[in-house]
Motif scaffolding. Sequence first.
Motif, PDB file in Angstrom:
ATOM      1  N   HIS A   7       0.817  -1.215   0.000  1.00 50.89           N
ATOM      2  CA  HIS A   7       0.000   0.000   0.000  1.00 50.89           C
ATOM      3  C   HIS A   7       0.852   1.267   0.000  1.00 50.89           C
ATOM      4  O   HIS A   7       0.382   2.340  -0.370  1.00 50.89           O
ATOM      5  N   GLU A   8       2.113   1.140   0.415  1.00 44.67           N
ATOM      6  CA  GLU A   8       2.995   2.313   0.483  1.00 44.67           C
ATOM      7  C   GLU A   8       3.181   2.969  -0.886  1.00 44.67           C
ATOM      8  O   GLU A   8       3.406   4.176  -0.981  1.00 44.67           O
ATOM      9  N   VAL A   9       3.136   2.175  -1.954  1.00 47.41           N
ATOM     10  CA  VAL A   9       3.411   2.722  -3.287  1.00 47.41           C
ATOM     11  C   VAL A   9       2.237   2.509  -4.240  1.00 47.41           C
ATOM     12  O   VAL A   9       2.374   2.710  -5.444  1.00 47.41           O
ATOM     13  N   ASN A  10       1.085   2.100  -3.716  1.00 49.03           N
ATOM     14  CA  ASN A  10      -0.050   1.740  -4.559  1.00 49.03           C
ATOM     15  C   ASN A  10      -0.843   2.972  -4.976  1.00 49.03           C
ATOM     16  O   ASN A  10      -1.940   3.233  -4.480  1.00 49.03           O
ATOM     17  N   THR A  69      -1.199  13.255 -10.442  1.00 44.52           N
ATOM     18  CA  THR A  69      -1.678  14.048  -9.306  1.00 44.52           C
ATOM     19  C   THR A  69      -1.786  13.206  -8.040  1.00 44.52           C
ATOM     20  O   THR A  69      -1.682  13.743  -6.931  1.00 44.52           O
ATOM     21  N   GLU A  70      -1.989  11.885  -8.186  1.00 46.79           N
ATOM     22  CA  GLU A  70      -2.060  11.022  -7.010  1.00 46.79           C
ATOM     23  C   GLU A  70      -0.673  10.744  -6.435  1.00 46.79           C
ATOM     24  O   GLU A  70      -0.499  10.591  -5.223  1.00 46.79           O
ATOM     25  N   VAL A  71       0.319  10.644  -7.313  1.00 47.51           N
ATOM     26  CA  VAL A  71       1.669  10.269  -6.873  1.00 47.51           C
ATOM     27  C   VAL A  71       2.374  11.405  -6.135  1.00 47.51           C
ATOM     28  O   VAL A  71       3.057  11.180  -5.127  1.00 47.51           O
ATOM     29  N   LEU A  72       2.181  12.637  -6.593  1.00 52.05           N
ATOM     30  CA  LEU A  72       2.968  13.760  -6.074  1.00 52.05           C
ATOM     31  C   LEU A  72       2.987  13.872  -4.554  1.00 52.05           C
ATOM     32  O   LEU A  72       4.064  13.998  -3.960  1.00 52.05           O
ATOM     33  N   PRO A  73       1.839  13.790  -3.859  1.00 48.81           N
ATOM     34  CA  PRO A  73       1.882  13.925  -2.402  1.00 48.81           C
ATOM     35  C   PRO A  73       2.617  12.785  -1.701  1.00 48.81           C
ATOM     36  O   PRO A  73       3.075  12.938  -0.570  1.00 48.81           O
ATOM     37  N   LYS A  74       2.716  11.624  -2.384  1.00 50.97           N
ATOM     38  CA  LYS A  74       3.311  10.461  -1.741  1.00 50.97           C
ATOM     39  C   LYS A  74       4.788  10.271  -2.075  1.00 50.97           C
ATOM     40  O   LYS A  74       5.420   9.331  -1.588  1.00 50.97           O
ATOM     41  N   ILE A  75       5.347  11.158  -2.899  1.00 55.40           N
ATOM     42  CA  ILE A  75       6.728  10.973  -3.338  1.00 55.40           C
ATOM     43  C   ILE A  75       7.715  10.858  -2.171  1.00 55.40           C
ATOM     44  O   ILE A  75       8.575   9.965  -2.181  1.00 55.40           O
ATOM     45  N   PRO A  76       7.645  11.699  -1.140  1.00 52.95           N
ATOM     46  CA  PRO A  76       8.610  11.554  -0.041  1.00 52.95           C
ATOM     47  C   PRO A  76       8.584  10.162   0.589  1.00 52.95           C
ATOM     48  O   PRO A  76       9.641   9.564   0.827  1.00 52.95           O
ATOM     49  N   ARG A  77       7.386   9.638   0.846  1.00 49.38           N
ATOM     50  CA  ARG A  77       7.302   8.306   1.447  1.00 49.38           C
ATOM     51  C   ARG A  77       7.775   7.228   0.475  1.00 49.38           C
ATOM     52  O   ARG A  77       8.456   6.274   0.870  1.00 49.38           O
ATOM     53  N   ILE A  78       7.429   7.359  -0.801  1.00 45.77           N
ATOM     54  CA  ILE A  78       7.864   6.391  -1.806  1.00 45.77           C
ATOM     55  C   ILE A  78       9.396   6.331  -1.854  1.00 45.77           C
ATOM     56  O   ILE A  78       9.992   5.255  -1.917  1.00 45.77           O
ATOM     57  N   CYS A 133      19.520 -12.708  -5.673  1.00 46.34           N
ATOM     58  CA  CYS A 133      18.928 -11.983  -6.802  1.00 46.34           C
ATOM     59  C   CYS A 133      17.709 -11.220  -6.291  1.00 46.34           C
ATOM     60  O   CYS A 133      17.285 -11.390  -5.143  1.00 46.34           O
ATOM     61  N   ALA A 134      17.159 -10.377  -7.139  1.00 40.58           N
ATOM     62  CA  ALA A 134      15.941  -9.637  -6.824  1.00 40.58           C
ATOM     63  C   ALA A 134      14.885  -9.965  -7.860  1.00 40.58           C
ATOM     64  O   ALA A 134      15.191 -10.099  -9.049  1.00 40.58           O
ATOM     65  N   ILE A 135      13.655 -10.111  -7.394  1.00 40.91           N
ATOM     66  CA  ILE A 135      12.507 -10.276  -8.291  1.00 40.91           C
ATOM     67  C   ILE A 135      11.646  -9.028  -8.141  1.00 40.91           C
ATOM     68  O   ILE A 135      11.062  -8.784  -7.077  1.00 40.91           O
ATOM     69  N   LEU A 136      11.593  -8.231  -9.180  1.00 41.22           N
ATOM     70  CA  LEU A 136      10.809  -7.001  -9.172  1.00 41.22           C
ATOM     71  C   LEU A 136       9.559  -7.235 -10.011  1.00 41.22           C
ATOM     72  O   LEU A 136       9.648  -7.693 -11.155  1.00 41.22           O
ATOM     73  N   VAL A 137       8.395  -6.929  -9.439  1.00 36.54           N
ATOM     74  CA  VAL A 137       7.124  -7.261 -10.086  1.00 36.54           C
ATOM     75  C   VAL A 137       6.359  -5.985 -10.421  1.00 36.54           C
ATOM     76  O   VAL A 137       5.955  -5.230  -9.526  1.00 36.54           O
ATOM     77  N   ASP A 138       6.212  -5.739 -11.737  1.00 35.26           N
ATOM     78  CA  ASP A 138       5.395  -4.625 -12.227  1.00 35.26           C
ATOM     79  C   ASP A 138       5.863  -3.275 -11.652  1.00 35.26           C
ATOM     80  O   ASP A 138       7.044  -3.025 -11.568  1.00 35.26           O
ATOM     81  N   ILE A 139       4.953  -2.363 -11.283  1.00 35.66           N
ATOM     82  CA  ILE A 139       5.193  -0.984 -10.799  1.00 35.66           C
ATOM     83  C   ILE A 139       6.511  -0.392 -11.328  1.00 35.66           C
ATOM     84  O   ILE A 139       7.429  -0.128 -10.574  1.00 35.66           O
ATOM     85  N   PRO A 140       6.614  -0.168 -12.647  1.00 36.27           N
ATOM     86  CA  PRO A 140       7.891   0.196 -13.257  1.00 36.27           C
ATOM     87  C   PRO A 140       8.497   1.507 -12.781  1.00 36.27           C
ATOM     88  O   PRO A 140       9.728   1.613 -12.674  1.00 36.27           O
ATOM     89  N   ASP A 141       7.677   2.525 -12.500  1.00 37.18           N
ATOM     90  CA  ASP A 141       8.261   3.794 -12.076  1.00 37.18           C
ATOM     91  C   ASP A 141       9.047   3.629 -10.777  1.00 37.18           C
ATOM     92  O   ASP A 141      10.047   4.314 -10.554  1.00 37.18           O
ATOM     93  N   PHE A 142       8.601   2.736  -9.934  1.00 37.77           N
ATOM     94  CA  PHE A 142       9.314   2.433  -8.690  1.00 37.77           C
ATOM     95  C   PHE A 142      10.419   1.411  -8.929  1.00 37.77           C
ATOM     96  O   PHE A 142      11.581   1.621  -8.568  1.00 37.77           O
TER      97      PHE A 142
END
Length: 383
Positions: free
Chosen positions: A56-59, A64-73, A91-100
């Motif tokens: 939920h931290e990055v969901n 406009t939705e992302v901007l307020p959460k950028i510091p926490r992200i 190794c790391a497995i990264l799933v979807d959410i490409p901007d993060f």
Amino acid sequence: MSSAPQILVVAGEASGDAHAAELVAALRARRPDLSFFGMGGSRLAAQGVELLYGAHEVNVMGITEVLPKIPRILQVMGGLARAAAERRPACAILVDIPDFNLRLAARLKKLGIPVAYYVSPMIWAWRRGRVKTIARLVDRMLCILPFEEDFYREAGVAARYVGSPVVEQVPAPASALTFRQKLGLPPEVPTLALLPGSRMSEIRRILPSMVGAARTLAAERPGLQVVVPVAPTIAREEILSRFEGSGVRPILVEGRAPEVVGASDAAIVASGTAALEAGLMQRPLVVVYRVSLLTYLVGRMMLKVAHVALVNLLANRRVVPELLQGDMTPERIAGEIRRLWVPGAPRDEMLRGLEEVRTRLGESGAAMRAAESVLELLPAAKV
């Protein structure tokens, strides 16, 4: 500290959490010595993954939705990178959410940690320039749409189509009566499914128009039951409040979205993985979506595909209606559902197209094939 190999797993929203959990289970079946940590939701937690952060931290979606959460992200990203530096996962497995995840991949690459990326970013749809970044940062791209493998390989990315995990996550098609019985719904009542999404921004922007369409259709079909699957990320009160004053009393079901679609005569579905799941249930559906005006204007300039719905992208033609932004009105939605509800050429043609999409996605077993590719990045198990 245990010398067993650790794997960093990072997943965001609900579908990514489900895909990641199945992959972890498949890896454990092959390598019981592995341990996992990272970010995710309830599905990864149920697999015994040590969650340093919740999904939920990055969901969030949209500018406009992302901007307020950028510091926490950024805090979460930094925390995951520090954990990787301390634990040195195999190794790391990264799933979807490409901007993060692509930004996190850059940090992991500096640490020398191999990166497997599961559920490809849809860069073939927009921001195609990012393929060069992916070629530099990702050691294995595990694709879940059949046309993605060639796109990535042509750009020098080590890519493999492993199949769509959605195929095995949805139940086999069956009659609406069968699914109504499973969900405890009245069996002989006309049924409309509403799938508004798993983010609060989607509930705010999309559900009111769905409710308006349901109100119109309920007036035309006495006894209509409107069923809404509720994502674990959304409070039931948020759903119910959007129905106040409409005269429509929804039946809420915890999760089980594909079964809710299976129980319906027709469905109104927010674009995304849920629309593909709904299509695989072989029911007439209308795909809708609305984002902020700024997000839409930026996206329209960058979008490189003719369709938004995954069903239409896979079929390479318009199988299901797409009502986006200003076209997503209660009247337009109700009109499309009205056209598809009754037997006839439009309904039959759509159902044929949905069957074609299901065939195109191939066999089940995506998680196991993805696990095989991840294991290629790991040191061999000690015997």
